[in-house]
Design a protein around this motif. Structure first.
Motif, PDB file in Angstrom:
ATOM      1  N   UNK A  40      27.698  38.077  38.926  1.00  0.00           N
ATOM      2  CA  UNK A  40      28.059  37.548  37.614  1.00  0.00           C
ATOM      3  C   UNK A  40      29.345  38.185  37.093  1.00  0.00           C
ATOM      4  N   UNK A  41      29.524  39.475  37.315  1.00  0.00           N
ATOM      5  CA  UNK A  41      30.744  40.148  36.863  1.00  0.00           C
ATOM      6  C   UNK A  41      31.968  39.563  37.563  1.00  0.00           C
ATOM      7  N   UNK A  42      31.883  39.391  38.873  1.00  0.00           N
ATOM      8  CA  UNK A  42      33.005  38.815  39.617  1.00  0.00           C
ATOM      9  C   UNK A  42      33.289  37.400  39.148  1.00  0.00           C
ATOM     10  N   UNK A  43      32.233  36.633  38.926  1.00  0.00           N
ATOM     11  CA  UNK A  43      32.418  35.254  38.470  1.00  0.00           C
ATOM     12  C   UNK A  43      33.110  35.218  37.103  1.00  0.00           C
ATOM     13  N   UNK A  44      32.804  36.185  36.248  1.00  0.00           N
ATOM     14  CA  UNK A  44      33.427  36.209  34.920  1.00  0.00           C
ATOM     15  C   UNK A  44      34.936  36.426  35.023  1.00  0.00           C
ATOM     16  N   UNK A  45      35.373  37.133  36.051  1.00  0.00           N
ATOM     17  CA  UNK A  45      36.803  37.350  36.283  1.00  0.00           C
ATOM     18  C   UNK A  45      37.443  36.132  36.945  1.00  0.00           C
ATOM     19  N   UNK A  46      36.713  35.532  37.861  1.00  0.00           N
ATOM     20  CA  UNK A  46      37.195  34.311  38.514  1.00  0.00           C
ATOM     21  C   UNK A  46      37.415  33.212  37.489  1.00  0.00           C
ATOM     22  N   UNK A  47      36.498  33.106  36.533  1.00  0.00           N
ATOM     23  CA  UNK A  47      36.597  32.074  35.498  1.00  0.00           C
ATOM     24  C   UNK A  47      37.846  32.235  34.636  1.00  0.00           C
ATOM     25  N   UNK A  48      38.435  33.435  34.635  1.00  0.00           N
ATOM     26  CA  UNK A  48      39.666  33.670  33.882  1.00  0.00           C
ATOM     27  C   UNK A  48      40.902  33.542  34.770  1.00  0.00           C
ATOM     28  N   UNK A  49      40.706  32.968  35.949  1.00  0.00           N
ATOM     29  CA  UNK A  49      41.796  32.661  36.883  1.00  0.00           C
ATOM     30  C   UNK A  49      42.440  33.895  37.518  1.00  0.00           C
ATOM     31  N   UNK A  50      41.624  34.905  37.801  1.00  0.00           N
ATOM     32  CA  UNK A  50      42.087  36.048  38.581  1.00  0.00           C
ATOM     33  C   UNK A  50      41.690  35.852  40.037  1.00  0.00           C
ATOM     34  N   UNK A  51      42.564  36.253  40.944  1.00  0.00           N
ATOM     35  CA  UNK A  51      42.149  36.418  42.337  1.00  0.00           C
ATOM     36  C   UNK A  51      41.345  37.713  42.383  1.00  0.00           C
ATOM     37  N   UNK A  52      40.265  37.730  43.152  1.00  0.00           N
ATOM     38  CA  UNK A  52      39.405  38.909  43.212  1.00  0.00           C
ATOM     39  C   UNK A  52      39.293  39.411  44.648  1.00  0.00           C
ATOM     40  N   UNK A  53      39.553  40.700  44.818  1.00  0.00           N
ATOM     41  CA  UNK A  53      39.304  41.385  46.083  1.00  0.00           C
ATOM     42  C   UNK A  53      38.268  42.465  45.793  1.00  0.00           C
ATOM     43  N   UNK A  54      37.038  42.266  46.245  1.00  0.00           N
ATOM     44  CA  UNK A  54      35.942  43.207  45.979  1.00  0.00           C
ATOM     45  C   UNK A  54      35.602  43.954  47.267  1.00  0.00           C
ATOM     46  N   UNK A  55      35.810  45.248  47.266  1.00  0.00           N
ATOM     47  CA  UNK A  55      35.694  46.042  48.486  1.00  0.00           C
ATOM     48  C   UNK A  55      34.244  46.296  48.881  1.00  0.00           C
ATOM     49  N   UNK A  56      33.972  46.154  50.167  1.00  0.00           N
ATOM     50  CA  UNK A  56      32.638  46.396  50.725  1.00  0.00           C
ATOM     51  C   UNK A  56      32.669  47.701  51.520  1.00  0.00           C
ATOM     52  N   UNK A  57      31.730  48.622  51.213  1.00  0.00           N
ATOM     53  CA  UNK A  57      31.699  49.876  51.971  1.00  0.00           C
ATOM     54  C   UNK A  57      30.280  50.425  52.030  1.00  0.00           C
ATOM     55  N   UNK A  58      30.068  51.306  52.997  1.00  0.00           N
ATOM     56  CA  UNK A  58      28.801  52.024  53.139  1.00  0.00           C
ATOM     57  C   UNK A  58      29.015  53.449  52.666  1.00  0.00           C
TER      58      UNK A  58
END
Length: 240
Positions: A40-58
């Motif tokens: 939901x947080x990422x979607x809220x940024x996408x809805x404002x027309x930002x490109x999103x790079x969300x890092x995946x790590x262990x």
């Protein structure tokens, strides 16, 4: 035309004409699949027309290595996006919990972004972060700590972190938060422009909504969590 996929260990969402890039690093364990845990947080940024790079790590003890890997992968994703849309656009870095620390000890010292936004900064020791570790280390008589340690992390920030524009968000019911210490550390530097705000909520409020929604459906994501995430995304948008 939008583009969504995992690339260079990042969940990437690319609108056809994004205004800026959000480089997001989540908290320990939560960041293993950010498109799920921070949905939901990422979607809220996408809805404002930002490109999103969300890092995946262990999670691992060597946080400096994690920070280096994230920085390199963000750079690779930024190059790919620039090639796709035919132009370079600036980036904003956002961290949650441990993700804040990883951004703050990035090898470029925050130089290659316009702003850093910290949400629920956490810099506890390994024994505090992993409760059972203290019992095991005492029983087996060994010492184990994150690298860099909490004390050294603040030293690195004071000496090498160069980003002056920082926006720090903390919550009133967050026992894991150390935002006040971070704000004092940042403001001790010359020409600092860091600002902070306190909201109602808990340490995992931006993550729990995505988790609950995925497993239990929309009905499980209560209005307070929804509204808080909207409030945060609006604050981020206005601060940029």
């Amino acid at each position: 035309m939008t583009f969504t996929k995992y690339q260079f260990n990042n969940y990437c969402y690319w609108p056809s004409n994004p205004k800026k890039i959000i480089e997001f690093i989540g908290g320990s364990y939560l960041a293993s699949k950010p498109d799920l845990t921070y949905k939901r947080f990422i979607k809220s940024l996408i809805d404002k027309n930002y490109a999103v790079h969300a890092y995946k790590y262990t999670p691992q003890f060597d946080h400096q290595e994690l920070a280096m890997k994230a920085w390199k992968d963000f750079k690779n994703c930024q190059r790919s996006l620039s090639k796709r849309i035919g132009t370079s656009i600036p980036s904003i870095r956002i961290g949650h919990s441990l993700g804040c620390k990883l951004h703050l000890i990035s090898p470029d010292g925050g130089r290659n972004c316009e702003k850093f936004i910290s949400i629920s900064f956490n810099n506890f020791s390994a024994n505090r972060s992993i409760p059972f570790l203290k019992k095991i280390s005492q029983k087996l008589e060994f010492n184990s700590e994150f690298s860099p340690s909490p004390e050294r992390t603040f030293g690195i920030i004071k000496r090498t972190y160069n980003q002056k524009n920082n926006f720090l968000i903390k919550f009133n019911s967050d026992e894991l938060d150390q935002t006040d210490k971070l704000l004092s550390c940042l403001r001790a530097r010359k020409e600092d422009n860091s600002k902070g705000i306190k909201l109602k909520g808990t340490h995992t409020i931006i993550a729990s909504a995505g988790l609950r929604e995925n497993f239990l459906g929309d009905w499980a994501d209560d209005d307070f969590k929804r509204n808080t995430i909207k409030q945060i995304s609006n604050l981020i948008d206005k601060s940029i």
